[in-house]
Design an enzyme around this catalytic site. Sequence first.
Site, PDB file in Angstrom:
ATOM      1  N   ASN A  31     -17.736 115.464 -68.977  1.00 39.12           N
ATOM      2  CA  ASN A  31     -16.679 114.556 -69.546  1.00 39.12           C
ATOM      3  C   ASN A  31     -15.479 115.461 -69.928  1.00 39.12           C
ATOM      4  O   ASN A  31     -15.459 116.303 -70.737  1.00 39.12           O
ATOM      5  CB  ASN A  31     -17.337 114.099 -70.995  1.00 39.12           C
ATOM      6  CG  ASN A  31     -16.515 113.319 -71.851  1.00 39.12           C
ATOM      7  OD1 ASN A  31     -15.332 113.457 -71.829  1.00 39.12           O
ATOM      8  ND2 ASN A  31     -17.272 111.958 -71.949  1.00 39.12           N
ATOM      9  N   HIS A  68     -11.652 115.690 -73.269  1.00 34.27           N
ATOM     10  CA  HIS A  68     -11.225 116.978 -74.355  1.00 34.27           C
ATOM     11  C   HIS A  68     -10.121 117.522 -73.701  1.00 34.27           C
ATOM     12  O   HIS A  68      -9.269 117.922 -74.375  1.00 34.27           O
ATOM     13  CB  HIS A  68     -12.326 117.824 -74.808  1.00 34.27           C
ATOM     14  CG  HIS A  68     -13.478 117.176 -75.585  1.00 34.27           C
ATOM     15  ND1 HIS A  68     -13.208 116.554 -76.831  1.00 34.27           N
ATOM     16  CD2 HIS A  68     -14.446 116.763 -74.967  1.00 34.27           C
ATOM     17  CE1 HIS A  68     -14.451 115.994 -77.017  1.00 34.27           C
ATOM     18  NE2 HIS A  68     -15.304 116.186 -75.985  1.00 34.27           N
ATOM     19  N   HIS A 128     -13.527 108.583 -70.447  1.00 29.72           N
ATOM     20  CA  HIS A 128     -13.509 107.466 -71.445  1.00 29.72           C
ATOM     21  C   HIS A 128     -11.999 106.978 -71.588  1.00 29.72           C
ATOM     22  O   HIS A 128     -11.137 107.540 -72.292  1.00 29.72           O
ATOM     23  CB  HIS A 128     -13.972 107.839 -72.791  1.00 29.72           C
ATOM     24  CG  HIS A 128     -14.099 106.722 -73.756  1.00 29.72           C
ATOM     25  ND1 HIS A 128     -14.694 106.926 -74.894  1.00 29.72           N
ATOM     26  CD2 HIS A 128     -13.717 105.432 -73.702  1.00 29.72           C
ATOM     27  CE1 HIS A 128     -15.012 105.741 -75.715  1.00 29.72           C
ATOM     28  NE2 HIS A 128     -14.109 104.629 -74.931  1.00 29.72           N
ATOM     29  N   ARG A 163      -9.943 104.787 -73.495  1.00 26.51           N
ATOM     30  CA  ARG A 163     -10.014 104.073 -74.777  1.00 26.51           C
ATOM     31  C   ARG A 163      -9.053 102.998 -75.059  1.00 26.51           C
ATOM     32  O   ARG A 163      -8.046 103.086 -74.370  1.00 26.51           O
ATOM     33  CB  ARG A 163     -10.095 105.021 -76.056  1.00 26.51           C
ATOM     34  CG  ARG A 163     -11.229 105.904 -75.956  1.00 26.51           C
ATOM     35  CD  ARG A 163     -11.137 106.992 -77.228  1.00 26.51           C
ATOM     36  NE  ARG A 163     -11.137 106.215 -78.733  1.00 26.51           N
ATOM     37  CZ  ARG A 163     -12.249 106.133 -79.435  1.00 26.51           C
ATOM     38  NH1 ARG A 163     -13.186 106.846 -79.275  1.00 26.51           N
ATOM     39  NH2 ARG A 163     -12.023 105.501 -80.350  1.00 26.51           N
ATOM     40  N   ARG A 195      -6.103 107.182 -76.665  1.00 25.04           N
ATOM     41  CA  ARG A 195      -5.654 108.518 -77.427  1.00 25.04           C
ATOM     42  C   ARG A 195      -5.798 109.698 -76.761  1.00 25.04           C
ATOM     43  O   ARG A 195      -5.161 110.812 -76.946  1.00 25.04           O
ATOM     44  CB  ARG A 195      -6.627 108.633 -78.528  1.00 25.04           C
ATOM     45  CG  ARG A 195      -7.937 108.899 -78.379  1.00 25.04           C
ATOM     46  CD  ARG A 195      -8.925 109.399 -79.732  1.00 25.04           C
ATOM     47  NE  ARG A 195      -8.959 108.213 -80.675  1.00 25.04           N
ATOM     48  CZ  ARG A 195      -9.890 108.171 -81.436  1.00 25.04           C
ATOM     49  NH1 ARG A 195     -10.839 109.033 -81.414  1.00 25.04           N
ATOM     50  NH2 ARG A 195      -9.938 107.023 -82.457  1.00 25.04           N
ATOM     51  N   GLU A 210     -16.216 105.567 -68.857  1.00 17.75           N
ATOM     52  CA  GLU A 210     -16.673 105.104 -70.430  1.00 17.75           C
ATOM     53  C   GLU A 210     -15.894 103.899 -70.811  1.00 17.75           C
ATOM     54  O   GLU A 210     -14.552 104.409 -70.818  1.00 17.75           O
ATOM     55  CB  GLU A 210     -17.083 106.203 -71.125  1.00 17.75           C
ATOM     56  CG  GLU A 210     -18.123 106.842 -71.183  1.00 17.75           C
ATOM     57  CD  GLU A 210     -18.169 108.104 -72.187  1.00 17.75           C
ATOM     58  OE1 GLU A 210     -17.455 108.191 -73.063  1.00 17.75           O
ATOM     59  OE2 GLU A 210     -19.100 109.031 -71.808  1.00 17.75           O
ATOM     60  N   THR A 220     -17.055 108.669 -79.801  1.00 22.12           N
ATOM     61  CA  THR A 220     -18.081 107.756 -80.194  1.00 22.12           C
ATOM     62  C   THR A 220     -19.060 108.214 -81.040  1.00 22.12           C
ATOM     63  O   THR A 220     -19.911 108.883 -80.675  1.00 22.12           O
ATOM     64  CB  THR A 220     -18.660 107.412 -78.561  1.00 22.12           C
ATOM     65  OG1 THR A 220     -17.495 107.618 -77.616  1.00 22.12           O
ATOM     66  CG2 THR A 220     -19.367 106.066 -78.531  1.00 22.12           C
ATOM     67  N   GLU A 228     -27.898 105.132 -71.291  1.00 20.82           N
ATOM     68  CA  GLU A 228     -27.631 106.514 -71.806  1.00 20.82           C
ATOM     69  C   GLU A 228     -28.045 106.627 -73.182  1.00 20.82           C
ATOM     70  O   GLU A 228     -27.379 106.016 -73.999  1.00 20.82           O
ATOM     71  CB  GLU A 228     -26.100 106.793 -71.933  1.00 20.82           C
ATOM     72  CG  GLU A 228     -25.861 108.239 -71.956  1.00 20.82           C
ATOM     73  CD  GLU A 228     -24.309 108.768 -71.717  1.00 20.82           C
ATOM     74  OE1 GLU A 228     -23.667 108.166 -70.859  1.00 20.82           O
ATOM     75  OE2 GLU A 228     -23.902 109.703 -72.351  1.00 20.82           O
ATOM     76  N   HIS A 250     -23.991 113.330 -75.519  1.00 17.97           N
ATOM     77  CA  HIS A 250     -23.451 113.244 -76.939  1.00 17.97           C
ATOM     78  C   HIS A 250     -23.983 114.413 -77.661  1.00 17.97           C
ATOM     79  O   HIS A 250     -25.306 114.562 -78.103  1.00 17.97           O
ATOM     80  CB  HIS A 250     -23.494 112.150 -77.965  1.00 17.97           C
ATOM     81  CG  HIS A 250     -22.681 112.091 -78.724  1.00 17.97           C
ATOM     82  ND1 HIS A 250     -21.338 111.399 -78.664  1.00 17.97           N
ATOM     83  CD2 HIS A 250     -22.246 112.676 -79.973  1.00 17.97           C
ATOM     84  CE1 HIS A 250     -20.624 111.445 -79.763  1.00 17.97           C
ATOM     85  NE2 HIS A 250     -21.153 112.176 -80.568  1.00 17.97           N
TER      86      HIS A 250
END
Length: 246
Positions: A7, A10, A47, A49, A53, A74, A105, A155, A196
């Site tokens: 992912n 970040h 992701h 969003r 962000r 995502e 999330t 998931e 996660h």
Amino acid sequence: MLKLGVNIDHVATLREARYRGRETGEPDPVAAALVCEAAGAHGITAHLREDRRHIQDRDVWQLRQVIRTRLNLEMANSPEILAIALNLKPNIVCLVPERRQEVTTEGGLDVASQWTALRETRQKLNDAGIDVSLFITPDSHQIQAAAQVGSQFIELHTGRFAETFSDARLREQALNRLSSGARLAHTLGLQVNAGHGLNYTNLPVLRQVPHLVELNIGHAIISRAVTSGLAAAVKDLLALLAPYTP
Ligand code: PXP
């Protein structure tokens, strides 16, 4: 073989902290995705969003063009993002809940209460050739609802396992929930991913959970990259200072 999806949100979070509103900036999540692939990652997760962000629209389009493994998008089940996904055609979409105030999330999808809307979205995505996954806590009623929605994957949310990791009793409970959830999902014909809060310490224990196909991991990998890459970054900078003559 247990697969890894990295992912890269970040990386975009760091870029946006300095370059929000600009068309370019470092670090570049697309370049990071290519490094992950070259290192052997089986897929890239991003992701998009609703509040943009971290990952921006241009990132997902560039990712779609350049990555050679699999793109896992995502997203919230919102009309705007769904329209983007149907054009973008990631290999897989993972539907997640989204709240503006959350840092990341935080919970799983309540599939049971949004069954009709999720089934409709799942159908549209599948018709476009995109597999669908639902990010859920390992509760039997959510897993059963996911099977009724007809998604190809779930998931499993490993947040509770990660948060309780230092308490042996709570960790065992969380691990048992994940294992029975994975077994139930497998019996219902669902493929099981998980993610996660997974990191270099808790992952060896998580391996006890059966039927896992792929793990999606972000924070721990990017954190380690920052620390392990720091010495080289400082040395490169010092090399630029060295030729200076006052
Ligand atoms: N899977 C899903 C559905 C997520 O929302 C996240 C967090 O963005 C992850 C996996 C990765 O979590 P972490 O960054 O804690 O590894």
